[in-house]
Design a protein around this motif. Structure first.
Motif, mmCIF file in Angstrom:
data_model
loop_
_atom_site.group_PDB
_atom_site.id
_atom_site.type_symbol
_atom_site.label_atom_id
_atom_site.label_comp_id
_atom_site.label_asym_id
_atom_site.label_seq_id
_atom_site.Cartn_x
_atom_site.Cartn_y
_atom_site.Cartn_z
ATOM 1 N N SER A 173 42.171 -16.792 26.400
ATOM 2 C CA SER A 173 42.401 -16.920 25.076
ATOM 3 C C SER A 173 43.675 -17.635 24.984
ATOM 4 O O SER A 173 44.071 -17.792 23.759
ATOM 5 C CB SER A 173 42.218 -15.595 24.634
ATOM 6 N N THR B 162 42.983 -21.054 23.443
ATOM 7 C CA THR B 162 42.199 -21.145 22.134
ATOM 8 C C THR B 162 42.818 -20.250 20.893
ATOM 9 O O THR B 162 42.772 -20.602 19.866
ATOM 10 C CB THR B 162 40.652 -20.755 22.316
ATOM 11 N N ALA B 163 43.435 -19.019 21.257
ATOM 12 C CA ALA B 163 43.917 -18.207 20.352
ATOM 13 C C ALA B 163 45.425 -17.780 20.859
ATOM 14 O O ALA B 163 46.349 -18.657 21.065
ATOM 15 C CB ALA B 163 43.257 -17.070 20.122
ATOM 16 N N GLY C 125 40.221 -9.278 20.841
ATOM 17 C CA GLY C 125 39.327 -9.509 21.673
ATOM 18 C C GLY C 125 39.092 -8.514 22.933
ATOM 19 O O GLY C 125 38.205 -8.111 23.376
ATOM 20 N N TRP D 104 36.854 -16.034 32.042
ATOM 21 C CA TRP D 104 37.213 -14.592 31.898
ATOM 22 C C TRP D 104 36.920 -14.069 33.132
ATOM 23 O O TRP D 104 38.055 -13.111 33.750
ATOM 24 C CB TRP D 104 36.662 -13.888 30.688
ATOM 25 N N ASP E 173 35.516 -18.522 19.754
ATOM 26 C CA ASP E 173 35.481 -17.929 21.200
ATOM 27 C C ASP E 173 34.460 -16.536 21.280
ATOM 28 O O ASP E 173 33.558 -16.477 22.008
ATOM 29 C CB ASP E 173 36.766 -17.230 21.290
ATOM 30 N N GLU F 177 42.325 -15.350 14.060
ATOM 31 C CA GLU F 177 42.409 -14.602 15.399
ATOM 32 C C GLU F 177 42.016 -13.040 15.403
ATOM 33 O O GLU F 177 42.556 -12.545 14.488
ATOM 34 C CB GLU F 177 44.034 -14.975 16.207
ATOM 35 N N LEU G 80 44.870 -9.547 23.727
ATOM 36 C CA LEU G 80 44.204 -10.779 23.894
ATOM 37 C C LEU G 80 43.435 -10.996 22.521
ATOM 38 O O LEU G 80 42.749 -10.184 22.198
ATOM 39 C CB LEU G 80 43.041 -10.584 25.129
ATOM 40 N N ARG G 81 43.693 -12.326 21.860
ATOM 41 C CA ARG G 81 43.125 -12.348 20.427
ATOM 42 C C ARG G 81 42.369 -13.674 20.883
ATOM 43 O O ARG G 81 42.602 -14.736 21.641
ATOM 44 C CB ARG G 81 44.478 -12.746 19.459
ATOM 45 N N GLU G 82 41.266 -13.768 19.992
ATOM 46 C CA GLU G 82 40.355 -14.773 20.213
ATOM 47 C C GLU G 82 39.993 -15.235 18.892
ATOM 48 O O GLU G 82 39.847 -14.598 17.910
ATOM 49 C CB GLU G 82 38.890 -14.482 20.817
ATOM 50 N N THR G 83 39.263 -16.675 18.750
ATOM 51 C CA THR G 83 38.784 -17.200 17.559
ATOM 52 C C THR G 83 37.416 -16.908 17.257
ATOM 53 O O THR G 83 36.835 -16.217 18.189
ATOM 54 C CB THR G 83 39.290 -18.855 17.542
ATOM 55 N N TYR H 229 32.362 -19.598 28.996
ATOM 56 C CA TYR H 229 33.128 -18.671 28.590
ATOM 57 C C TYR H 229 33.331 -17.428 29.593
ATOM 58 O O TYR H 229 34.434 -17.176 29.893
ATOM 59 C CB TYR H 229 32.669 -18.023 27.152
#
Length: 121
Positions: free
Chosen positions: A102, A105-106, A80, A30, A13, A77, A7-10, A26
């Motif tokens: 995510s 957003t990513a 996360g 999740w 995020d 990114e 899981l990658r996030e900005t 947020y």
């Protein structure tokens, strides 16, 4: 078959995690995703990670160790968290990855987990 959902996030995020105006939305997203996976019985293991600025990168080159604050790559990114899921096939793993907050957003990378290595004894 086991897959890792990476899981990658900005940056935004990660900022939403602690922002009082955005954290409920947020974490609500999740928590709903995690609960759906838990109820399906596919989760083997999973963890969220602290923000990238808390990381430390270690390299050893020619026997010399260097230690630096922060992630290896400064990208849009960052990692996360992850889940190891046990599902019948790649298509099912991709379906679950697409449900992760995510993914909107990513990104979520889906990668097969290596099977256990044969014992040398």
């Amino acid at each position: 078959m086991q897959f890792m959902l990476i899981l990658r996030e900005t940056h935004d995020d990660f900022a939403r995690r602690a922002d009082p105006a955005q954290s409920a939305d947020y974490w609500g997203g999740w928590n709903a995703f995690i609960e759906a996976m838990a109820q399906s019985g596919i989760v083997v293991k999973g963890d969220g990670l602290q923000a990238p600025h808390t990381s430390t990168t270690v390299r050893v080159r020619d026997g010399n160790r260097t230690v630096e604050d922060g992630p290896f790559a400064d990208t849009k990114e960052q990692l996360g968290g992850y889940f190891i899921v046990d599902v019948p096939d790649l298509d099912t793993a991709i379906d679950w990855a697409a449900k992760a907050p995510s993914a909107r957003t990513a990104s979520v990378e889906v990668r097969p987990v290596l099977p256990p290595m044969p014992s040398s004894q």
